[in-house]
Design a protein around this motif. Structure first.
Motif, mmCIF file in Angstrom:
data_model
loop_
_atom_site.group_PDB
_atom_site.id
_atom_site.type_symbol
_atom_site.label_atom_id
_atom_site.label_comp_id
_atom_site.label_asym_id
_atom_site.label_seq_id
_atom_site.Cartn_x
_atom_site.Cartn_y
_atom_site.Cartn_z
ATOM 1 N N ASN A 265 0.820 -1.206 0.000
ATOM 2 C CA ASN A 265 0.000 0.000 0.000
ATOM 3 C C ASN A 265 0.858 1.262 0.000
ATOM 4 O O ASN A 265 0.519 2.268 -0.630
ATOM 5 C CB ASN A 265 -0.934 0.008 1.210
ATOM 6 N N LEU A 266 1.965 1.220 0.720
ATOM 7 C CA LEU A 266 2.882 2.358 0.726
ATOM 8 C C LEU A 266 3.499 2.544 -0.656
ATOM 9 O O LEU A 266 3.591 3.663 -1.169
ATOM 10 C CB LEU A 266 3.970 2.152 1.776
ATOM 11 N N ASN B 43 -7.865 6.306 -2.193
ATOM 12 C CA ASN B 43 -8.009 5.832 -3.566
ATOM 13 C C ASN B 43 -8.385 4.359 -3.640
ATOM 14 O O ASN B 43 -8.278 3.736 -4.703
ATOM 15 C CB ASN B 43 -6.705 6.076 -4.329
ATOM 16 N N GLY B 44 -8.825 3.815 -2.522
ATOM 17 C CA GLY B 44 -9.336 2.456 -2.512
ATOM 18 C C GLY B 44 -8.294 1.376 -2.704
ATOM 19 O O GLY B 44 -8.616 0.278 -3.160
ATOM 20 N N TRP C 118 2.685 7.581 6.977
ATOM 21 C CA TRP C 118 1.306 7.660 7.472
ATOM 22 C C TRP C 118 0.418 8.403 6.466
ATOM 23 O O TRP C 118 -0.707 7.980 6.185
ATOM 24 C CB TRP C 118 1.296 8.368 8.832
ATOM 25 N N TYR C 119 0.926 9.492 5.919
ATOM 26 C CA TYR C 119 0.134 10.250 4.935
ATOM 27 C C TYR C 119 0.006 9.499 3.619
ATOM 28 O O TYR C 119 -1.044 9.578 2.955
ATOM 29 C CB TYR C 119 0.758 11.630 4.720
ATOM 30 N N ILE C 120 1.021 8.770 3.220
ATOM 31 C CA ILE C 120 0.912 7.990 1.991
ATOM 32 C C ILE C 120 -0.121 6.880 2.164
ATOM 33 O O ILE C 120 -0.872 6.568 1.231
ATOM 34 C CB ILE C 120 2.281 7.401 1.598
ATOM 35 N N TRP C 121 -0.202 6.283 3.343
ATOM 36 C CA TRP C 121 -1.254 5.306 3.591
ATOM 37 C C TRP C 121 -2.639 5.944 3.508
ATOM 38 O O TRP C 121 -3.580 5.334 3.002
ATOM 39 C CB TRP C 121 -1.055 4.656 4.958
ATOM 40 N N ARG C 122 -2.763 7.164 3.971
ATOM 41 C CA ARG C 122 -4.056 7.841 3.845
ATOM 42 C C ARG C 122 -4.384 8.074 2.365
ATOM 43 O O ARG C 122 -5.530 7.933 1.941
ATOM 44 C CB ARG C 122 -4.026 9.180 4.586
#
Length: 273
Positions: A206-207, A251-252, A242-246
């Motif tokens: 995800n990252l 974006n699903g 953390w922000y990249i995970w958000r």
């Protein structure tokens, strides 16, 4: 690696005071080793301090203008888990590769067997027999993981004091010696349980997908490329992650990590809370 890694579905942790010192921010288990303190590095600038998070956001906005709009889109993260390292590691084993609801049920039974959350320590875990743990829903593999963790505390290979003060790279190598922990699961523990500010979980799919979206890359960056792509985020790569995970979550994106480590959704906090 199969069941040897923790699921990445995570929940917000409990609170910690600002600017904690390692010795005061978390209770040490009965198998901590104060004698090792002289050769270990003090880790005092933790993400449980609002000041550190604020400094991280200032740095990330100035060093990476592409990331700045993502930062502006969300409230600052809170890193507030206060479990002892031993308890957090035991929790992460129990929550591996199962739903949060099932993990919570098994964890509560486990705590009850130990005599309460404050009594979860290497001695109490080693006192639990495999049949007792199997009866409350812990798989045979996880039983071996829990006992291996507790034995490494018993022999002094691990201790809460070592974990709280050891330099990042050495800590990854040390905890990855425990059955059930790959590098990625150690990285997640370091961010969401220890609140280390500069951890980059390059094995998390995800990252990697979030970095691909952020920079408009044609291909998904390989783990070996992530260090270079994210160099500008140092020394606050945990916060940037953390922000990249958000961003991935918005974006699903749902993905699996490298080397068999699982990723069920975007991390928000320890899966073990």
């Amino acid at each position: 690696m199969g069941e040897q890694t923790q699921t990445q579905t995570t929940q917000p942790p409990s609170s910690l005071p600002e600017n904690p010192s390692p010795a005061k921010s978390r209770k040490l288990s009965s198998h901590s080793s104060p004698r090792t303190a002289a050769i270990l590095l003090p880790i005092t600038r933790l993400l449980s301090s609002d000041d550190v998070v604020a400094a991280a956001l200032r740095h990330l906005r100035s060093s990476d203008p592409v990331l700045a709009p993502v930062i502006d889109a969300y409230e600052p993260p809170k890193f507030e888990n206060s479990d002892t390292p031993f308890l957090a590691l035991a929790k992460s084993i129990l929550y591996q590769q199962i739903t949060h609801k099932a993990g919570t049920t098994i964890y509560n039974r486990f705590v009850s067997l130990c005599g309460g959350e404050t009594r979860v320590c290497p001695i109490s875990v080693l006192a639990l027999t495999p049949p007792q743990l199997l009866q409350i829903g812990v798989s045979a593999r996880k039983v071996s993981f829990l006992h291996d963790l507790a034995n490494k505390y018993r022999t002094g290979i691990l201790s809460d004091s070592k974990i709280l003060t050891m330099e990042d790279r050495a800590l990854v190598s040390l905890i990855a010696m425990v059955k059930g922990f790959g590098v990625l699961s150690v990285h997640m523990f370091m961010i969401f349980s220890l609140h280390r500010p500069d951890v980059l979980p390059v094995g998390d799919a995800n990252l990697r997908k979030g970095v691909q979206m952020l920079y408009g890359l044609e291909e998904l960056p390989r783990p070996s490329q992530m260090e270079k792509l994210c160099e500008r985020w140092r020394p606050y790569r945990s916060v940037a992650s953390w922000y990249i995970w958000r961003l991935s979550e918005a974006n699903g994106v749902q993905g699996k990590a490298e080397s068999g480590e699982t990723g069920a959704g975007s991390p928000k906090g320890p899966a073990t809370t």
